[in-house]
Design an enzyme around this catalytic site. Structure first.
Site, PDB file in Angstrom:
ATOM      1  N   GLU A   1      -8.069  -5.865   5.363  1.00 23.27           N
ATOM      2  CA  GLU A   1      -7.915  -5.500   3.951  1.00 23.27           C
ATOM      3  C   GLU A   1      -6.731  -6.224   3.312  1.00 23.27           C
ATOM      4  O   GLU A   1      -6.773  -6.590   2.139  1.00 23.27           O
ATOM      5  CB  GLU A   1      -7.760  -3.985   3.822  1.00 23.27           C
ATOM      6  CG  GLU A   1      -9.072  -3.272   4.125  1.00 23.27           C
ATOM      7  CD  GLU A   1      -8.915  -1.786   4.359  1.00 23.27           C
ATOM      8  OE1 GLU A   1      -9.097  -1.034   3.404  1.00 23.27           O
ATOM      9  OE2 GLU A   1      -8.617  -1.383   5.502  1.00 23.27           O
TER      10      GLU A   1
ATOM     11  N   ARG B   1     -11.832  14.963   7.898  1.00 25.77           N
ATOM     12  CA  ARG B   1     -12.667  15.350   6.751  1.00 25.77           C
ATOM     13  C   ARG B   1     -14.083  15.650   7.220  1.00 25.77           C
ATOM     14  O   ARG B   1     -14.619  14.966   8.084  1.00 25.77           O
ATOM     15  CB  ARG B   1     -12.719  14.210   5.723  1.00 25.77           C
ATOM     16  CG  ARG B   1     -11.433  14.018   4.973  1.00 25.77           C
ATOM     17  CD  ARG B   1     -11.542  12.866   3.991  1.00 25.77           C
ATOM     18  NE  ARG B   1     -10.373  12.000   4.117  1.00 25.77           N
ATOM     19  CZ  ARG B   1     -10.362  10.707   3.838  1.00 25.77           C
ATOM     20  NH1 ARG B   1     -11.453  10.106   3.420  1.00 25.77           N
ATOM     21  NH2 ARG B   1      -9.258  10.012   3.989  1.00 25.77           N
TER      22      ARG B   1
ATOM     23  N   ARG C   1      -2.505  -2.156  -3.487  1.00 24.52           N
ATOM     24  CA  ARG C   1      -3.728  -1.388  -3.263  1.00 24.52           C
ATOM     25  C   ARG C   1      -3.694  -0.158  -4.184  1.00 24.52           C
ATOM     26  O   ARG C   1      -2.724   0.603  -4.161  1.00 24.52           O
ATOM     27  CB  ARG C   1      -3.809  -0.938  -1.819  1.00 24.52           C
ATOM     28  CG  ARG C   1      -5.029  -0.093  -1.593  1.00 24.52           C
ATOM     29  CD  ARG C   1      -5.092   0.437  -0.201  1.00 24.52           C
ATOM     30  NE  ARG C   1      -6.279   1.261  -0.072  1.00 24.52           N
ATOM     31  CZ  ARG C   1      -6.406   2.274   0.759  1.00 24.52           C
ATOM     32  NH1 ARG C   1      -5.426   2.589   1.555  1.00 24.52           N
ATOM     33  NH2 ARG C   1      -7.504   2.964   0.802  1.00 24.52           N
TER      34      ARG C   1
ATOM     35  N   LYS D   1       3.436   0.852   3.050  1.00 25.40           N
ATOM     36  CA  LYS D   1       3.051  -0.159   4.032  1.00 25.40           C
ATOM     37  C   LYS D   1       3.113  -1.508   3.328  1.00 25.40           C
ATOM     38  O   LYS D   1       2.705  -1.609   2.164  1.00 25.40           O
ATOM     39  CB  LYS D   1       1.607   0.146   4.458  1.00 25.40           C
ATOM     40  CG  LYS D   1       1.214  -0.377   5.802  1.00 25.40           C
ATOM     41  CD  LYS D   1      -0.163   0.167   6.154  1.00 25.40           C
ATOM     42  CE  LYS D   1      -0.849  -0.772   7.116  1.00 25.40           C
ATOM     43  NZ  LYS D   1      -2.265  -0.578   7.230  1.00 25.40           N
TER      44      LYS D   1
ATOM     45  N   GLY E   1     -12.974   4.413  10.628  1.00 28.80           N
ATOM     46  CA  GLY E   1     -11.577   4.560  11.041  1.00 28.80           C
ATOM     47  C   GLY E   1     -11.259   6.039  11.028  1.00 28.80           C
ATOM     48  O   GLY E   1     -12.115   6.867  11.339  1.00 28.80           O
TER      49      GLY E   1
ATOM     50  N   ILE F   1     -12.588   2.630  14.974  1.00 31.60           N
ATOM     51  CA  ILE F   1     -13.662   3.079  15.872  1.00 31.60           C
ATOM     52  C   ILE F   1     -14.748   2.009  15.964  1.00 31.60           C
ATOM     53  O   ILE F   1     -15.193   1.647  17.060  1.00 31.60           O
ATOM     54  CB  ILE F   1     -14.268   4.416  15.368  1.00 31.60           C
ATOM     55  CG1 ILE F   1     -13.202   5.517  15.351  1.00 31.60           C
ATOM     56  CG2 ILE F   1     -15.458   4.828  16.220  1.00 31.60           C
ATOM     57  CD1 ILE F   1     -13.644   6.819  14.671  1.00 31.60           C
ATOM     58  N   GLY F   2     -15.154   1.489  14.818  1.00 25.45           N
ATOM     59  CA  GLY F   2     -16.239   0.502  14.789  1.00 25.45           C
ATOM     60  C   GLY F   2     -15.905  -0.751  15.577  1.00 25.45           C
ATOM     61  O   GLY F   2     -16.765  -1.332  16.246  1.00 25.45           O
TER      62      GLY F   2
ATOM     63  N   HIS G   1     -13.099   2.460   0.135  1.00 25.77           N
ATOM     64  CA  HIS G   1     -13.071   1.436   1.196  1.00 25.77           C
ATOM     65  C   HIS G   1     -13.685   0.116   0.715  1.00 25.77           C
ATOM     66  O   HIS G   1     -14.120  -0.706   1.537  1.00 25.77           O
ATOM     67  CB  HIS G   1     -13.861   1.880   2.456  1.00 25.77           C
ATOM     68  CG  HIS G   1     -13.192   2.937   3.275  1.00 25.77           C
ATOM     69  ND1 HIS G   1     -13.918   3.893   3.946  1.00 25.77           N
ATOM     70  CD2 HIS G   1     -11.906   3.174   3.557  1.00 25.77           C
ATOM     71  CE1 HIS G   1     -13.090   4.692   4.599  1.00 25.77           C
ATOM     72  NE2 HIS G   1     -11.847   4.276   4.366  1.00 25.77           N
TER      73      HIS G   1
ATOM     74  N   ASN H   1       0.885  -1.176   0.000  1.00 24.51           N
ATOM     75  CA  ASN H   1       0.000   0.000   0.000  1.00 24.51           C
ATOM     76  C   ASN H   1       0.921   1.224   0.000  1.00 24.51           C
ATOM     77  O   ASN H   1       1.498   1.579   1.027  1.00 24.51           O
ATOM     78  CB  ASN H   1      -0.876  -0.034   1.257  1.00 24.51           C
ATOM     79  CG  ASN H   1      -1.857   1.126   1.302  1.00 24.51           C
ATOM     80  OD1 ASN H   1      -1.835   2.002   0.438  1.00 24.51           O
ATOM     81  ND2 ASN H   1      -2.697   1.135   2.314  1.00 24.51           N
TER      82      ASN H   1
HETATM   83  P1  AMP Z   1      -8.177   3.206  11.726  1.00 27.39           P
HETATM   84  O1  AMP Z   1      -8.035   4.312  10.713  1.00 27.39           O
HETATM   85  O2  AMP Z   1      -9.079   2.092  11.261  1.00 27.39           O
HETATM   86  O3  AMP Z   1      -6.873   2.705  12.264  1.00 27.39           O
HETATM   87  O4  AMP Z   1      -8.941   3.848  12.995  1.00 27.39           O
HETATM   88  C1  AMP Z   1      -8.408   4.932  13.710  1.00 27.39           C
HETATM   89  C2  AMP Z   1      -9.466   5.459  14.657  1.00 27.39           C
HETATM   90  O5  AMP Z   1      -9.885   4.407  15.536  1.00 27.39           O
HETATM   91  C3  AMP Z   1      -8.967   6.599  15.541  1.00 27.39           C
HETATM   92  O6  AMP Z   1      -9.960   7.618  15.619  1.00 27.39           O
HETATM   93  C4  AMP Z   1      -8.824   5.927  16.891  1.00 27.39           C
HETATM   94  O7  AMP Z   1      -8.982   6.814  17.951  1.00 27.39           O
HETATM   95  C5  AMP Z   1      -9.985   4.941  16.842  1.00 27.39           C
HETATM   96  N1  AMP Z   1      -9.843   3.931  17.890  1.00 27.39           N
HETATM   97  C6  AMP Z   1      -8.926   2.952  17.994  1.00 27.39           C
HETATM   98  N2  AMP Z   1      -9.096   2.275  19.163  1.00 27.39           N
HETATM   99  C7  AMP Z   1     -10.144   2.855  19.817  1.00 27.39           C
HETATM  100  C8  AMP Z   1     -10.810   2.626  21.043  1.00 27.39           C
HETATM  101  N3  AMP Z   1     -10.431   1.670  21.873  1.00 27.39           N
HETATM  102  N4  AMP Z   1     -11.859   3.429  21.367  1.00 27.39           N
HETATM  103  C9  AMP Z   1     -12.256   4.416  20.549  1.00 27.39           C
HETATM  104  N5  AMP Z   1     -11.670   4.684  19.358  1.00 27.39           N
HETATM  105  C10 AMP Z   1     -10.624   3.912  18.985  1.00 27.39           C
END
Ligand code: AMP
Length: 395
Positions: free
Chosen positions: A382, A238, A88, A16, A207, A329-330, A177, A9
Protein backbone atom coordinates in the site's frame (compact mmCIF):
# COMPACT_ATOMS: atom_id res chain seq x y z
CA UNK A 1 17.77 13.37 -7.24
CA UNK A 2 15.57 10.40 -6.33
CA UNK A 3 11.82 11.00 -6.23
CA UNK A 4 11.20 10.15 -2.60
CA UNK A 5 7.72 10.46 -1.15
CA UNK A 6 7.00 10.51 2.57
CA UNK A 7 3.99 8.27 3.17
CA UNK A 8 1.99 8.91 6.35
CA UNK A 9 -0.73 6.76 7.89
CA UNK A 10 -1.94 8.61 10.97
CA UNK A 11 -4.16 7.10 13.65
CA UNK A 12 -5.48 8.70 16.84
CA UNK A 13 -2.52 7.52 18.95
CA UNK A 14 -0.13 6.21 16.32
CA UNK A 15 1.62 7.41 13.20
CA UNK A 16 3.14 5.04 10.66
CA UNK A 17 5.52 6.44 8.08
CA UNK A 18 7.84 5.40 5.29
CA UNK A 19 10.06 7.11 2.79
CA UNK A 20 9.27 5.49 -0.55
CA UNK A 21 11.09 5.83 -3.85
CA UNK A 22 8.03 6.16 -6.09
CA UNK A 23 9.91 4.75 -9.11
CA UNK A 24 11.42 1.61 -7.59
CA UNK A 25 9.19 1.11 -4.54
CA UNK A 26 12.26 0.88 -2.29
CA UNK A 27 11.72 2.13 1.26
CA UNK A 28 15.02 3.36 2.74
CA UNK A 29 13.36 4.31 6.05
CA UNK A 30 10.17 3.14 7.73
CA UNK A 31 8.87 3.65 11.23
CA UNK A 32 6.07 3.89 13.71
CA UNK A 33 5.20 6.32 16.50
CA UNK A 34 2.98 4.69 19.12
CA UNK A 35 1.12 5.51 22.32
CA UNK A 36 1.05 9.21 21.35
CA UNK A 37 -0.14 11.47 24.16
CA UNK A 38 0.80 8.81 26.72
CA UNK A 39 3.79 8.70 29.07
CA UNK A 40 5.11 5.75 27.06
CA UNK A 41 5.03 7.55 23.69
CA UNK A 42 7.80 6.23 21.50
CA UNK A 43 9.10 6.49 17.92
CA UNK A 44 10.79 3.47 16.34
CA UNK A 45 12.68 3.94 13.09
CA UNK A 46 14.17 1.28 10.82
CA UNK A 47 16.65 2.22 8.10
CA UNK A 48 17.58 -0.37 5.50
CA UNK A 49 20.62 -2.33 6.67
CA UNK A 50 20.52 -0.83 10.17
CA UNK A 51 19.07 -1.89 13.50
CA UNK A 52 15.85 -0.35 14.72
CA UNK A 53 16.28 2.94 16.62
CA UNK A 54 13.86 3.66 19.48
CA UNK A 55 13.36 7.26 20.60
CA UNK A 56 11.29 7.99 23.73
CA UNK A 57 9.06 11.07 23.50
CA UNK A 58 7.18 10.91 26.83
CA UNK A 59 3.69 12.49 26.49
CA UNK A 60 4.60 13.49 22.94
CA UNK A 61 1.71 14.11 20.57
CA UNK A 62 1.66 13.86 16.76
CA UNK A 63 3.68 17.07 16.30
CA UNK A 64 6.50 15.85 18.54
CA UNK A 65 6.53 12.45 16.81
CA UNK A 66 6.66 14.02 13.41
CA UNK A 67 9.39 16.53 14.28
CA UNK A 68 11.42 13.62 15.71
CA UNK A 69 10.96 11.70 12.46
CA UNK A 70 11.87 14.73 10.32
CA UNK A 71 15.01 15.40 12.42
CA UNK A 72 16.04 11.84 11.77
CA UNK A 73 15.45 12.21 8.02
CA UNK A 74 17.56 15.39 8.13
CA UNK A 75 20.43 13.53 9.81
CA UNK A 76 20.23 10.85 7.11
CA UNK A 77 20.34 13.52 4.34
CA UNK A 78 16.91 12.36 3.21
CA UNK A 79 14.78 15.36 4.15
CA UNK A 80 15.71 17.38 1.06
CA UNK A 81 14.91 14.40 -1.21
CA UNK A 82 11.24 14.41 -0.10
CA UNK A 83 9.22 15.77 -3.01
CA UNK A 84 5.76 15.37 -1.53
CA UNK A 85 3.84 13.78 1.31
CA UNK A 86 1.17 11.14 0.63
CA UNK A 87 -1.45 10.76 3.37
CA UNK A 88 -3.64 7.70 3.75
CA UNK A 89 -7.21 8.89 4.37
CA UNK A 90 -9.80 6.27 5.22
CA UNK A 91 -13.03 7.87 3.99
CA UNK A 92 -13.50 10.11 0.98
CA UNK A 93 -17.27 9.63 0.71
CA UNK A 94 -18.68 10.09 -2.79
CA UNK A 95 -16.67 13.24 -3.34
CA UNK A 96 -13.26 11.65 -3.88
CA UNK A 97 -12.91 9.20 -6.73
CA UNK A 98 -9.16 9.65 -6.97
CA UNK A 99 -6.12 10.80 -5.01
CA UNK A 100 -6.02 14.56 -4.65
CA UNK A 101 -3.54 17.35 -3.87
CA UNK A 102 -4.64 18.80 -0.52
CA UNK A 103 -5.77 22.42 -0.31
CA UNK A 104 -8.20 24.17 2.06
CA UNK A 105 -11.24 22.98 0.08
CA UNK A 106 -10.03 19.39 0.18
CA UNK A 107 -9.44 19.61 3.94
CA UNK A 108 -13.03 20.81 4.41
CA UNK A 109 -14.35 18.02 2.19
CA UNK A 110 -12.42 15.38 4.16
CA UNK A 111 -13.77 16.88 7.37
CA UNK A 112 -17.28 16.60 5.91
CA UNK A 113 -16.73 12.81 5.74
CA UNK A 114 -15.80 12.57 9.45
CA UNK A 115 -19.25 11.26 10.44
CA UNK A 116 -18.78 8.33 8.01
CA UNK A 117 -15.50 7.27 9.69
CA UNK A 118 -15.46 8.91 13.14
CA UNK A 119 -12.59 6.76 14.40
CA UNK A 120 -10.34 7.32 11.41
CA UNK A 121 -10.88 10.54 9.46
CA UNK A 122 -10.34 12.98 12.37
CA UNK A 123 -7.03 11.22 13.12
CA UNK A 124 -6.04 11.33 9.44
CA UNK A 125 -6.74 15.08 9.49
CA UNK A 126 -4.50 15.58 12.53
CA UNK A 127 -1.71 13.89 10.57
CA UNK A 128 -2.27 16.10 7.52
CA UNK A 129 -2.44 19.37 9.46
CA UNK A 130 0.60 18.58 11.61
CA UNK A 131 2.60 17.53 8.58
CA UNK A 132 1.58 20.58 6.57
CA UNK A 133 2.92 22.82 9.36
CA UNK A 134 6.27 21.04 9.61
CA UNK A 135 6.74 20.36 5.89
CA UNK A 136 5.16 23.43 4.34
CA UNK A 137 7.51 23.57 1.35
CA UNK A 138 6.20 20.42 -0.40
CA UNK A 139 2.76 19.41 -1.70
CA UNK A 140 0.56 17.05 0.33
CA UNK A 141 -1.70 14.49 -1.32
CA UNK A 142 -4.66 12.53 0.12
CA UNK A 143 -5.04 8.91 -0.98
CA UNK A 144 -8.43 7.47 0.00
CA UNK A 145 -9.27 3.88 1.00
CA UNK A 146 -12.73 4.33 -0.48
CA UNK A 147 -11.84 5.99 -3.82
CA UNK A 148 -11.15 2.78 -5.77
CA UNK A 149 -14.66 1.48 -5.07
CA UNK A 150 -16.42 4.60 -6.36
CA UNK A 151 -16.79 2.80 -9.71
CA UNK A 152 -19.28 0.34 -8.16
CA UNK A 153 -22.69 0.50 -9.88
CA UNK A 154 -25.80 1.50 -7.93
CA UNK A 155 -27.04 -2.08 -7.71
CA UNK A 156 -23.87 -2.94 -5.78
CA UNK A 157 -23.63 0.08 -3.52
CA UNK A 158 -27.27 0.74 -2.55
CA UNK A 159 -28.77 -0.81 0.58
CA UNK A 160 -32.39 -1.88 0.26
CA UNK A 161 -33.57 0.76 2.75
CA UNK A 162 -35.57 3.97 2.10
CA UNK A 163 -33.87 5.75 -0.80
CA UNK A 164 -33.88 9.14 0.93
CA UNK A 165 -31.41 7.77 3.50
CA UNK A 166 -28.95 7.46 0.64
CA UNK A 167 -29.86 10.76 -0.98
CA UNK A 168 -29.97 12.82 2.21
CA UNK A 169 -27.49 11.08 4.51
CA UNK A 170 -25.11 9.31 2.13
CA UNK A 171 -25.96 5.92 3.64
CA UNK A 172 -24.66 3.43 1.08
CA UNK A 173 -21.88 0.92 0.65
CA UNK A 174 -18.45 2.56 0.12
CA UNK A 175 -15.91 -0.25 0.51
CA UNK A 176 -12.37 0.03 1.93
CA UNK A 177 -8.85 -1.39 1.41
CA UNK A 178 -9.07 0.21 -2.05
CA UNK A 179 -5.34 1.00 -2.18
CA UNK A 180 -4.46 -2.65 -1.59
CA UNK A 181 -7.04 -4.08 -4.02
CA UNK A 182 -5.85 -1.66 -6.69
CA UNK A 183 -2.17 -2.41 -6.09
CA UNK A 184 -2.47 -6.21 -6.23
CA UNK A 185 -4.66 -6.17 -9.34
CA UNK A 186 -2.13 -3.93 -11.14
CA UNK A 187 0.81 -6.00 -9.89
CA UNK A 188 -0.79 -9.26 -11.09
CA UNK A 189 -1.56 -7.82 -14.55
CA UNK A 190 2.07 -6.69 -14.72
CA UNK A 191 3.38 -10.12 -13.78
CA UNK A 192 1.10 -11.86 -16.25
CA UNK A 193 2.13 -9.38 -18.98
CA UNK A 194 -1.56 -8.75 -19.74
CA UNK A 195 -3.41 -5.42 -19.90
CA UNK A 196 -5.34 -4.87 -16.67
CA UNK A 197 -8.28 -3.73 -18.83
CA UNK A 198 -8.62 -7.29 -20.14
CA UNK A 199 -8.79 -9.03 -16.74
CA UNK A 200 -11.68 -10.11 -14.49
CA UNK A 201 -10.18 -10.47 -11.01
CA UNK A 202 -11.32 -11.15 -7.45
CA UNK A 203 -8.96 -9.84 -4.81
CA UNK A 204 -9.10 -11.09 -1.20
CA UNK A 205 -7.22 -8.85 1.23
CA UNK A 206 -6.97 -10.97 4.36
CA UNK A 207 -5.21 -9.24 7.23
CA UNK A 208 -6.47 -8.23 10.63
CA UNK A 209 -9.15 -6.46 8.59
CA UNK A 210 -10.48 -8.49 5.65
CA UNK A 211 -12.29 -7.56 2.46
CA UNK A 212 -12.67 -8.90 -1.06
CA UNK A 213 -13.49 -7.12 -4.31
CA UNK A 214 -14.65 -7.87 -7.87
CA UNK A 215 -12.33 -5.98 -10.22
CA UNK A 216 -13.30 -5.77 -13.88
CA UNK A 217 -10.80 -4.17 -16.25
CA UNK A 218 -9.03 -2.54 -13.29
CA UNK A 219 -12.24 -1.08 -11.83
CA UNK A 220 -13.95 -2.19 -8.63
CA UNK A 221 -17.51 -3.30 -9.40
CA UNK A 222 -18.37 -4.80 -5.99
CA UNK A 223 -16.77 -5.36 -2.61
CA UNK A 224 -17.59 -6.90 0.75
CA UNK A 225 -17.17 -3.90 3.08
CA UNK A 226 -19.97 -1.35 3.21
CA UNK A 227 -20.86 1.93 4.91
CA UNK A 228 -18.18 1.01 7.45
CA UNK A 229 -15.40 -1.60 7.46
CA UNK A 230 -17.59 -3.88 9.62
CA UNK A 231 -19.60 -5.41 6.77
CA UNK A 232 -18.66 -8.58 4.93
CA UNK A 233 -16.00 -11.12 5.86
CA UNK A 234 -15.08 -12.48 9.29
CA UNK A 235 -12.03 -10.47 10.52
CA UNK A 236 -9.63 -10.50 13.45
CA UNK A 237 -11.99 -8.82 15.91
CA UNK A 238 -14.85 -7.71 13.60
CA UNK A 239 -17.86 -9.91 13.00
CA UNK A 240 -18.49 -9.09 9.35
CA UNK A 241 -22.11 -9.77 8.29
CA UNK A 242 -24.66 -10.50 11.00
CA UNK A 243 -28.45 -10.31 11.05
CA UNK A 244 -29.24 -6.56 11.12
CA UNK A 245 -31.74 -7.33 13.91
CA UNK A 246 -28.92 -8.45 16.18
CA UNK A 247 -28.47 -4.87 17.43
CA UNK A 248 -32.11 -4.71 18.50
CA UNK A 249 -31.96 -8.16 20.05
CA UNK A 250 -28.86 -7.36 22.12
CA UNK A 251 -30.25 -4.01 23.23
CA UNK A 252 -33.71 -5.26 24.16
CA UNK A 253 -32.93 -8.76 25.44
CA UNK A 254 -29.52 -8.19 27.01
CA UNK A 255 -29.92 -4.52 27.91
CA UNK A 256 -26.76 -3.55 26.10
CA UNK A 257 -26.34 0.04 24.95
CA UNK A 258 -25.91 0.68 21.25
CA UNK A 259 -22.28 1.68 21.91
CA UNK A 260 -21.69 -1.63 23.69
CA UNK A 261 -23.11 -3.50 20.71
CA UNK A 262 -20.85 -1.52 18.41
CA UNK A 263 -17.80 -2.38 20.54
CA UNK A 264 -18.87 -6.04 20.70
CA UNK A 265 -19.12 -6.33 16.91
CA UNK A 266 -15.96 -4.34 16.14
CA UNK A 267 -13.57 -5.32 18.93
CA UNK A 268 -14.74 -8.58 20.50
CA UNK A 269 -16.08 -10.62 17.60
CA UNK A 270 -14.61 -12.26 14.49
CA UNK A 271 -11.80 -14.77 15.04
CA UNK A 272 -11.28 -13.49 18.60
CA UNK A 273 -14.93 -13.79 19.57
CA UNK A 274 -15.47 -17.22 18.04
CA UNK A 275 -12.24 -18.76 19.36
CA UNK A 276 -12.26 -17.05 22.79
CA UNK A 277 -8.51 -17.15 22.26
CA UNK A 278 -6.99 -14.72 19.76
CA UNK A 279 -7.54 -12.49 16.74
CA UNK A 280 -4.26 -13.72 15.28
CA UNK A 281 -4.52 -16.43 12.63
CA UNK A 282 -1.07 -17.85 13.43
CA UNK A 283 -2.09 -18.44 17.05
CA UNK A 284 -5.35 -20.06 15.95
CA UNK A 285 -3.70 -22.34 13.40
CA UNK A 286 -1.24 -23.52 16.06
CA UNK A 287 -4.01 -23.99 18.64
CA UNK A 288 -6.11 -25.94 16.15
CA UNK A 289 -3.16 -28.24 15.40
CA UNK A 290 -2.79 -28.72 19.16
CA UNK A 291 -6.42 -29.88 19.36
CA UNK A 292 -8.25 -26.68 20.36
CA UNK A 293 -11.75 -27.27 18.92
CA UNK A 294 -12.93 -23.70 19.28
CA UNK A 295 -9.89 -22.36 17.39
CA UNK A 296 -10.64 -24.88 14.62
CA UNK A 297 -14.26 -23.75 14.53
CA UNK A 298 -13.24 -20.09 14.20
CA UNK A 299 -11.00 -20.99 11.24
CA UNK A 300 -13.82 -23.00 9.64
CA UNK A 301 -16.30 -20.12 9.92
CA UNK A 302 -13.66 -17.70 8.57
CA UNK A 303 -12.99 -19.88 5.51
CA UNK A 304 -16.61 -20.85 4.84
CA UNK A 305 -17.84 -17.26 4.88
CA UNK A 306 -14.88 -16.10 2.81
CA UNK A 307 -15.58 -18.76 0.16
CA UNK A 308 -19.29 -17.81 0.06
CA UNK A 309 -18.40 -14.14 -0.45
CA UNK A 310 -15.88 -14.95 -3.17
CA UNK A 311 -18.51 -17.02 -4.98
CA UNK A 312 -20.94 -14.09 -4.71
CA UNK A 313 -18.30 -11.72 -6.11
CA UNK A 314 -18.00 -13.95 -9.19
CA UNK A 315 -21.60 -13.07 -10.14
CA UNK A 316 -20.93 -9.59 -11.59
CA UNK A 317 -17.72 -10.81 -13.31
CA UNK A 318 -19.20 -13.70 -15.28
CA UNK A 319 -15.86 -15.47 -15.40
CA UNK A 320 -12.71 -15.26 -13.27
CA UNK A 321 -9.23 -14.71 -14.78
CA UNK A 322 -7.62 -14.76 -11.34
CA UNK A 323 -8.34 -14.91 -7.62
CA UNK A 324 -5.74 -13.01 -5.61
CA UNK A 325 -4.81 -13.79 -1.99
CA UNK A 326 -3.07 -10.93 -0.20
CA UNK A 327 -2.62 -9.38 3.29
CA UNK A 328 -0.93 -11.08 6.24
CA UNK A 329 -3.16 -14.19 6.12
CA UNK A 330 -3.56 -14.30 2.34
CA UNK A 331 0.18 -14.03 1.72
CA UNK A 332 1.35 -16.35 4.49
CA UNK A 333 -1.21 -18.97 5.38
CA UNK A 334 -0.83 -22.08 3.22
CA UNK A 335 -3.66 -23.76 5.14
CA UNK A 336 -6.25 -20.99 4.72
CA UNK A 337 -5.63 -20.80 0.97
CA UNK A 338 -5.94 -24.58 0.77
CA UNK A 339 -9.22 -24.67 2.70
CA UNK A 340 -10.78 -21.77 0.77
CA UNK A 341 -9.92 -23.15 -2.66
CA UNK A 342 -11.27 -26.57 -1.65
CA UNK A 343 -14.59 -24.90 -0.73
CA UNK A 344 -14.57 -23.11 -4.10
CA UNK A 345 -14.35 -26.24 -6.26
CA UNK A 346 -17.73 -25.21 -7.69
CA UNK A 347 -15.96 -22.29 -9.43
CA UNK A 348 -13.36 -24.60 -10.97
CA UNK A 349 -10.49 -24.07 -8.51
CA UNK A 350 -7.97 -26.92 -8.13
CA UNK A 351 -5.06 -26.17 -5.87
CA UNK A 352 -1.47 -27.19 -6.64
CA UNK A 353 -0.26 -28.16 -3.16
CA UNK A 354 3.44 -27.78 -3.93
CA UNK A 355 3.04 -24.33 -5.48
CA UNK A 356 0.72 -23.29 -2.67
CA UNK A 357 3.43 -24.22 -0.15
CA UNK A 358 6.18 -22.34 -1.97
CA UNK A 359 4.14 -19.20 -2.79
CA UNK A 360 4.66 -16.35 -0.40
CA UNK A 361 6.97 -13.46 0.28
CA UNK A 362 8.38 -11.58 -2.74
CA UNK A 363 6.63 -13.74 -5.35
CA UNK A 364 3.51 -13.40 -7.41
CA UNK A 365 2.81 -17.10 -7.19
CA UNK A 366 0.29 -19.15 -9.13
CA UNK A 367 -1.05 -21.73 -6.66
CA UNK A 368 -3.46 -23.71 -8.85
CA UNK A 369 -3.16 -26.53 -11.39
CA UNK A 370 -2.99 -25.69 -15.13
CA UNK A 371 -6.62 -26.68 -15.83
CA UNK A 372 -7.94 -24.77 -12.79
CA UNK A 373 -9.46 -21.31 -12.58
CA UNK A 374 -6.23 -19.52 -11.63
CA UNK A 375 -5.49 -18.30 -8.07
CA UNK A 376 -2.40 -16.32 -7.09
CA UNK A 377 -0.60 -15.01 -4.04
CA UNK A 378 0.35 -11.37 -4.55
CA UNK A 379 2.15 -9.37 -1.87
CA UNK A 380 0.43 -6.08 -1.27
CA UNK A 381 2.34 -2.80 -1.01
CA UNK A 382 0.00 0.00 0.00
CA UNK A 383 2.90 2.37 0.74
CA UNK A 384 4.18 2.11 -2.82
CA UNK A 385 0.69 2.63 -4.24
CA UNK A 386 0.28 5.77 -2.10
CA UNK A 387 3.71 7.01 -3.23
CA UNK A 388 2.90 6.39 -6.91
CA UNK A 389 -0.44 8.16 -6.58
CA UNK A 390 1.20 11.08 -4.80
CA UNK A 391 3.81 11.39 -7.54
CA UNK A 392 1.09 11.27 -10.22
CA UNK A 393 -1.10 13.83 -8.41
CA UNK A 394 1.69 16.42 -8.09
CA UNK A 395 2.63 16.03 -11.72
P1 AMP B 1 -1.98 -7.82 8.44
O1 AMP B 1 -3.10 -7.05 9.09
O2 AMP B 1 -2.03 -7.76 6.93
O3 AMP B 1 -0.62 -7.51 8.98
O4 AMP B 1 -2.24 -9.38 8.79
C1 AMP B 1 -2.27 -9.84 10.12
C2 AMP B 1 -2.78 -11.26 10.13
O5 AMP B 1 -1.93 -12.08 9.31
C3 AMP B 1 -2.78 -11.89 11.52
O6 AMP B 1 -3.99 -12.63 11.71
C4 AMP B 1 -1.62 -12.85 11.45
O7 AMP B 1 -1.77 -13.94 12.30
C5 AMP B 1 -1.70 -13.30 9.99
N1 AMP B 1 -0.46 -13.96 9.59
C6 AMP B 1 0.77 -13.42 9.43
N2 AMP B 1 1.66 -14.40 9.12
C7 AMP B 1 0.99 -15.58 9.09
C8 AMP B 1 1.33 -16.93 8.84
N3 AMP B 1 2.57 -17.29 8.56
N4 AMP B 1 0.35 -17.87 8.90
C9 AMP B 1 -0.92 -17.53 9.19
N5 AMP B 1 -1.32 -16.26 9.44
C10 AMP B 1 -0.38 -15.29 9.39
Amino acid sequence: MSSNILVINCGSSSLKFSVVDSASGQQPITGLAERLGDTGAVVSIKSSGNDKIIIDIPNGEHDKALSTILDHLQQQDLLETIQAVGHRVVHGGEQFTDSTVIDDQVLLAIEACNHLAPLHNPANLIGIRTCQKLLSNVPHVAVFDTAFHQTMPEQAYLYPIPYELYKEQGIRRYGFHGTSHRYVSMALADTLGKPLESLNLISAHLGNGCSAASIQGGKSIDTTMGLTPLEGLVMGTRSGDVDPSLHHFLCSQMKMSIDEVNTLLNKKSGLLGLSSLSNDMRTLEQASQDGNQQAELAIQVFCYRLAKHIAALAVPLGHIDGLIFTGGIGENSVAIRQRVLALLAVLGFKIDDEQNKSAGKSQHGLITQPESTPAYVVNTNEEWMIAKDTQAAIQ
